[in-house]
Design an enzyme around this catalytic site. Structure first.
Site, PDB file in Angstrom:
ATOM      1  N   LYS A  68     -82.714 -50.811  33.584  1.00  0.00           N
ATOM      2  CA  LYS A  68     -82.115 -49.774  34.430  1.00  0.00           C
ATOM      3  C   LYS A  68     -82.721 -48.414  34.119  1.00  0.00           C
ATOM      4  CE  LYS A  68     -77.768 -49.643  33.899  1.00  0.00           C
ATOM      5  NZ  LYS A  68     -77.849 -48.669  32.789  1.00  0.00           N
ATOM      6  N   THR A  70     -85.635 -47.940  32.666  1.00  0.00           N
ATOM      7  CA  THR A  70     -87.036 -48.044  33.086  1.00  0.00           C
ATOM      8  C   THR A  70     -87.166 -47.767  34.582  1.00  0.00           C
ATOM      9  OG1 THR A  70     -87.513 -49.652  31.342  1.00  0.00           O
ATOM     10  CG2 THR A  70     -89.024 -49.603  33.217  1.00  0.00           C
ATOM     11  N   ARG A  91     -78.630 -40.419  29.686  1.00  0.00           N
ATOM     12  CA  ARG A  91     -77.832 -40.299  28.463  1.00  0.00           C
ATOM     13  C   ARG A  91     -78.743 -40.324  27.236  1.00  0.00           C
ATOM     14  NH1 ARG A  91     -74.280 -45.363  28.644  1.00  0.00           N
ATOM     15  NH2 ARG A  91     -76.170 -46.122  29.643  1.00  0.00           N
ATOM     16  N   LYS A 102     -79.733 -54.122  21.378  1.00  0.00           N
ATOM     17  CA  LYS A 102     -80.187 -53.694  22.694  1.00  0.00           C
ATOM     18  C   LYS A 102     -81.417 -52.801  22.652  1.00  0.00           C
ATOM     19  CE  LYS A 102     -78.350 -51.740  26.988  1.00  0.00           C
ATOM     20  NZ  LYS A 102     -79.335 -50.683  27.194  1.00  0.00           N
ATOM     21  N   ALA A 270     -70.865 -47.356  28.316  1.00  0.00           N
ATOM     22  CA  ALA A 270     -70.198 -47.676  29.578  1.00  0.00           C
ATOM     23  C   ALA A 270     -69.230 -48.843  29.460  1.00  0.00           C
ATOM     24  CB  ALA A 270     -71.231 -47.984  30.645  1.00  0.00           C
ATOM     25  N   PHE A 298     -74.760 -49.955  32.026  1.00  0.00           N
ATOM     26  CA  PHE A 298     -74.473 -51.368  32.299  1.00  0.00           C
ATOM     27  C   PHE A 298     -74.361 -51.634  33.797  1.00  0.00           C
ATOM     28  CE2 PHE A 298     -72.839 -51.243  27.793  1.00  0.00           C
ATOM     29  CZ  PHE A 298     -73.899 -51.972  27.280  1.00  0.00           C
ATOM     30  N   PHE A 379     -90.675 -58.950  36.026  1.00  0.00           N
ATOM     31  CA  PHE A 379     -91.171 -59.335  34.708  1.00  0.00           C
ATOM     32  C   PHE A 379     -92.402 -60.220  34.910  1.00  0.00           C
ATOM     33  CE2 PHE A 379     -87.141 -57.733  33.534  1.00  0.00           C
ATOM     34  CZ  PHE A 379     -87.134 -57.524  32.158  1.00  0.00           C
ATOM     35  N   TRP A 407     -92.595 -50.778  35.245  1.00  0.00           N
ATOM     36  CA  TRP A 407     -92.838 -51.094  33.840  1.00  0.00           C
ATOM     37  C   TRP A 407     -94.341 -51.302  33.600  1.00  0.00           C
ATOM     38  CZ3 TRP A 407     -94.882 -55.430  31.327  1.00  0.00           C
ATOM     39  CH2 TRP A 407     -94.699 -55.454  29.932  1.00  0.00           C
TER      40      TRP A 407
END
Length: 553
Positions: A68, A70, A91, A102, A270, A298, A379, A407
């Site tokens: 998210k 990214t 944030r 994470k 979140a 999230f 991906f 990405w």
């Protein structure tokens, strides 16, 4: 391809005053933290929103996240690339996830915020200041009890917990004040992770020092023997606490790999807290840029719901477009595929998992009345067949969908998404909320469970029922609610993947954040202090003799 940290360390950053100049912030408004970081001095004129606001949210993630941040960074770079005056508002990363499972919150690949190591570690010290401010209140509570307890605080009913910015399960529940009489009154105590603290929420929802002081004054720290609330104001502590936060209140300015301005400020979780960057950072970005990309933590059931029902309601904001990030990998996991098999093509599992995405789109468009686009964050192991199935399903449902390759390709991989988002921003929309403030506490929670999660009803503990009645009696029944639940499921149980139906959400406990201005609702087994995983990321992080950090990603 190089690792995230290798890409970040090889980037060419611009001096921060040049980044500020891109969006019309003069150098005399900057407080430098070296060459590439600065705090921005705020005045009323510089924080009046004018630009278009783009919210980035996501489906329910898998443990590694959905990209998210990214996508947010890549979209901001892509908007800049197509000629839009753009800023990003994110944030601050917490040290807990950085050293845990994470990871950090600086994006990834060729869509990152830099200086990445600084951002993910101590940055400008904001979170440390918030922890110190929180713990000053804790110290003053216990000192007041020790020094004669003029306010008649019941030591058994102190609700203000200490804080540390680290995943440390050992500190969830502790006994403090043991030993000699001079050590204080022995009592049950505990720590929350700093980003779940009310001080963090207060800072993120304040527009000025005066407003922050008033919010701090209203924070409840416990109850008297007569069951009356005691506040920070009763302790005469709000001034000292605000003094610790005077610099932390100012937004931080950094940049992306492609030199797009980024405000990184505030870091509430979140799944526990309200999950959005500060109002001041968002409004400052909107005052200086034509397009502002921000994110909510999230999935849309958590971060986006709180962004809209809490932050937008309090701050008078309305997104012009919403981006819902989805990945083939996560949707396959929602369809029943195990983590170790995610690299294998599985169209059947993908088809079973797609309803999770559809529910989030329905929430944004039908419940909140906003215009959305799905961004498929790709991906390397995604197959053409899987991507086609996901796109075709969205087309059949009349859902806007764009493949995002930021990405791997940076802004070039997000041009199509940027053009779609810019077009959506021109379409009319009307923000509606999931509940009305005039609803009872029970009605607000029930509406979120039924409208947003898709559940059938709620199950309340007797303790939660009693607290709801007490908060209503104290005059807090008209506040918004901040739901704390697992991020991995629409329900309150992480194992219920996909789009579960006919489930009940357990309402375990309620607490009041009177200063921040909302009621926290703990569901399921959610906790405010995470723990480290069996193999924490900290095991891979190192620093060379020359001071170069490795293993951060």
């Amino acid at each position: 391809m190089e690792t995230d940290i290798e890409i970040a360390q090889s980037s060419k950053m611009m001096l921060i005053e040049k980044i500020a100049a891109k969006i019309g912030i003069s150098e005399n408004k900057l407080e430098h933290f070296g060459k590439y970081k600065a705090k921005v001095t705020i005045d009323k004129k510089s924080s009046e929103p004018k630009g278009k606001l783009i919210l980035v949210t996501a489906i329910n993630p898998i443990p590694a996240g959905e990209g998210k941040t990214t996508t947010s960074v890549g979209l901001g770079d892509a908007l800049q690339k197509i000629g839009k005056k753009t800023a990003i508002a994110l944030r601050e990363p917490s040290l807990g996830p950085v050293f845990g499972l994470k990871g950090g919150a600086a994006g990834g690949g060729y869509a990152q915020v830099v200086p990445m190591e600084d951002l993910n570690l101590h940055f400008t010290g904001d979170i440390h200041a918030i922890g110190a401010a929180n713990n000053l209140v804790a110290a003053m509570v216990d000192n007041h009890i020790y020094q004669g307890n003029e306010l008649k605080i019941d030591p058994r009913r102190v609700t203000w917990r200490r804080a540390i910015d680290m995943n440390d399960r050992q500190l969830r529940s502790v006994i403090s004040g043991i030993g000699a009489q001079a050590n204080g009154m022995p009592r049950e105590d505990g720590f929350d992770i700093t980003v779940a603290s009310e001080v963090m929420a207060v800072l993120c929802l304040s527009n000025s020092i005066d407003e922050m002081k008033q919010k701090l004054r209203n924070c409840i720290v416990g109850y008297t023997f007569d069951n009356n609330p005691v506040s920070i104001g009763d302790l005469k502590a709000e001034g000292a606490v605000a003094a610790l936060l005077k610099d932390a209140l100012k937004p931080n300015l950094v940049q992306t790999l492609e030199n797009t301005p980024v405000f990184v400020h505030g870091g509430p979780f979140a799944n526990i807290a309200h999950g959005c960057n500060s109002l001041l950072a968002t409004k400052t970005a909107l005052a200086h840029a034509d397009y502002v990309v921000t994110e909510a933590g999230f999935g849309a059931d958590l971060g986006a719901e709180k962004f809209l029902d809490i932050k937008c309601r309090m701050g008078g904001l309305k997104p012009n477009a919403v981006v819902i990030v989805a990945t083939v990998r996560a949707l396959k996991m929602h369809g029943g595929v195990s983590k170790q098999d995610l690299n294998e093509e599985n169209l059947e599992a993908l088809e079973k998992g797609i309803p999770n995405l559809l529910k989030h789109v329905e929430n944004i468009e039908n419940v909140f009345g906003l215009n959305a686009v799905v961004a498929i964050n790709t991906f390397p192991k995604d197959t053409e067949q899987e991507l086609r199935l996901l796109k075709d399903t969205c087309f059949e449902k009349n859902i806007s969908v764009i493949q995002s390759d930021v990405w791997e390709k940076g802004s070039e991989g997000g041009v199509a998404l940027a053009e779609k988002v810019a077009a959506i921003c021109e379409r009319p929309s009307q923000l509606t909320f999931a509940y009305d403030l005039s609803d009872t506490i029970e009605e607000k929670i029930e509406k979120i469970v039924q409208k947003i999660y898709g559940g059938s009803s709620t199950e309340w503990t007797s303790k939660a029922r009693k607290t709801a009645a007490k908060l209503t009696a104290l005059g807090y029944g008209n506040l918004p609610v901040c739901m704390a639940k697992t991020q991995y499921s629409l329900s309150d149980q992480a194992a219920k993947i996909g789009r579960p139906k006919d489930f009940k959400v357990n309402i375990r406990e309620l607490s009041i954040s009177a200063g921040a201005g909302f009621i926290v609702v703990l569901t399921g087994n959610i906790m405010r202090m995470p723990g480290l995983p069996k193999k924490p990321a900290a095991e891979q992080i190192d620093i060379s003799r020359e001071g170069k950090i490795t293993g951060l990603f």
